[in-house]
Design an enzyme around this catalytic site. Structure first.
Site, short mmCIF file in Angstrom:
data_model
loop_
_atom_site.label_atom_id
_atom_site.label_comp_id
_atom_site.label_asym_id
_atom_site.label_seq_id
_atom_site.Cartn_x
_atom_site.Cartn_y
_atom_site.Cartn_z
N LYS A 14 19.24 28.92 -4.14
CA LYS A 14 18.59 30.22 -4.30
C LYS A 14 17.64 30.52 -3.13
CE LYS A 14 16.86 29.23 -8.45
NZ LYS A 14 17.41 27.92 -8.87
N ARG A 89 14.03 33.06 -16.00
CA ARG A 89 14.63 31.79 -16.40
C ARG A 89 14.89 31.73 -17.90
NH1 ARG A 89 12.84 28.91 -11.63
NH2 ARG A 89 13.73 26.84 -11.53
N ARG A 128 16.88 16.51 -1.03
CA ARG A 128 15.69 17.34 -0.78
C ARG A 128 14.43 16.57 -1.13
NH1 ARG A 128 15.18 23.05 -3.82
NH2 ARG A 128 14.42 21.76 -5.52
N ARG A 134 9.10 16.53 -2.62
CA ARG A 134 8.80 17.34 -3.81
C ARG A 134 8.84 16.45 -5.05
NH1 ARG A 134 11.63 23.19 -4.87
NH2 ARG A 134 11.58 22.56 -7.06
N ARG A 145 15.47 18.84 -15.83
CA ARG A 145 15.57 20.24 -15.38
C ARG A 145 16.96 20.79 -15.64
NH1 ARG A 145 13.89 19.09 -9.54
NH2 ARG A 145 14.22 21.29 -9.08
P1 ATP Z 1 16.06 25.99 -6.31
O1 ATP Z 1 16.26 24.61 -5.80
O2 ATP Z 1 17.37 26.68 -6.56
O3 ATP Z 1 15.15 26.77 -5.46
P2 ATP Z 1 14.41 24.84 -8.44
O4 ATP Z 1 14.71 24.85 -9.91
O5 ATP Z 1 14.49 23.54 -7.74
O6 ATP Z 1 15.34 25.91 -7.75
P3 ATP Z 1 11.92 26.37 -8.37
O7 ATP Z 1 12.56 27.68 -8.64
O8 ATP Z 1 11.17 26.21 -7.13
O9 ATP Z 1 12.91 25.17 -8.27
O10 ATP Z 1 10.99 26.03 -9.64
C1 ATP Z 1 10.29 24.82 -9.76
C2 ATP Z 1 9.70 24.68 -11.16
O11 ATP Z 1 8.74 25.73 -11.39
C3 ATP Z 1 10.68 24.82 -12.34
O12 ATP Z 1 11.35 23.59 -12.62
C4 ATP Z 1 9.75 25.28 -13.47
O13 ATP Z 1 9.04 24.20 -14.03
C5 ATP Z 1 8.75 26.17 -12.76
N1 ATP Z 1 9.17 27.59 -12.79
C6 ATP Z 1 9.57 28.33 -11.71
N2 ATP Z 1 9.91 29.57 -12.09
C7 ATP Z 1 9.73 29.63 -13.44
C8 ATP Z 1 9.93 30.63 -14.43
N3 ATP Z 1 10.41 31.85 -14.12
N4 ATP Z 1 9.65 30.33 -15.73
C9 ATP Z 1 9.17 29.13 -16.07
N5 ATP Z 1 8.97 28.13 -15.19
C10 ATP Z 1 9.24 28.36 -13.89
MG MG Z 2 13.62 27.44 -4.79
#
Ligand code: ATP
Ligand code: MG
Length: 190
Positions: A14, A89, A128, A134, A145
């Site tokens: 994303k 989400r 990553r 991270r 997750r």
């Molecule tokens: P990507 O790798 O595709 O960017 P990702 O799931 O690794 O996605 P982020 O989108 O950066 O990571 O989100 C990291 C964390 O932040 C999530 O696991 C969640 O705990 C929290 N978070 C982010 N956005 C939301 C949301 N809209 N609602 C609830 N929690 C969220």
């Molecule tokens: Mg992201």
């Protein structure tokens, strides 16, 4: 306005594709993950609460997330449109986003689903984690997750299909091919 929801499991690409979309269409980028990580870095009250949940693979509660998003959206001026990355989400978040946009006679233009198989997601996120440090990119948290994604987030595919906004993109393969597919999906809707 051109309002794009970029959607997919953790590690689906994303953030990477958002940057390319922002560059091509001149959109504002709201990444809720980035917003939360900035709060953690600043060691704010919100950041400390978010860290507990994020490190445990859980979502931040909807009411809190919706107010954070609303504040970011209201802070924009002269926007050509927004790419929403990591939001919504949950179905409650999707409903709240629709309401917020409808208030300004706007709506989501397209929801772009990046589909990537789980074994590939795990490989990407572990890499990553090694590169970025991270804290939530470790095997145990990634598994949590993915469960949260399957249970709470993936029902949004049906929700956006019913809303007429869903665009399927194969998120496995060359970055440029994926981006070209996204551009074709967006351009077919504007
Ligand atoms: P990507 O790798 O595709 O960017 P990702 O799931 O690794 O996605 P982020 O989108 O950066 O990571 O989100 C990291 C964390 O932040 C999530 O696991 C969640 O705990 C929290 N978070 C982010 N956005 C939301 C949301 N809209 N609602 C609830 N929690 C969220
Ligand atoms: Mg992201």
């Amino acid at each position: 306005m051109l309002n794009i929801v970029i959607f997919g499991a953790p590690g689906s690409g994303k953030g990477t594709q958002s940057e390319k979309i922002v560059e091509k269409y001149g959109l504002d980028h709201i990444s809720t993950g980035d917003v939360l990580r900035a709060e953690i870095k600043a060691d704010s009250e919100l950041g400390r609460a978010a860290k507990q949940l994020i490190d445990n693979g859980q979502l931040i509660p909807d009411d809190l997330m919706v107010s954070i998003l609303e504040a970011k959206l209201n802070a924009l001026t002269d926007s050509k449109g927004v790419i929403f990355d990591g939001f919504p989400r949950t179905i409650a978040q999707a409903e709240a986003l629709k309401k917020m946009l409808n208030k300004h006679a706007e709506d989501v233009t397209a929801m772009i689903e990046l589909d990537v198989p789980e074994d590939e997601l795990m490989t990407r996120l572990l890499l990553r984690g090694q590169a970025s440090g991270r804290a939530d990119d470790n095997e145990e948290t990634i598994k949590k997750r993915l469960i949260v994604y399957n249970e709470q987030t993936s029902p949004l595919k049906e929700w956006y299909k019913n809303d007429g906004k869903h665009c399927y993109i194969n998120g496995l393969g060359e970055l440029d091919r994926i981006f070209n597919d996204i551009v074709a999906a967006i351009d077919s809707r504007i």
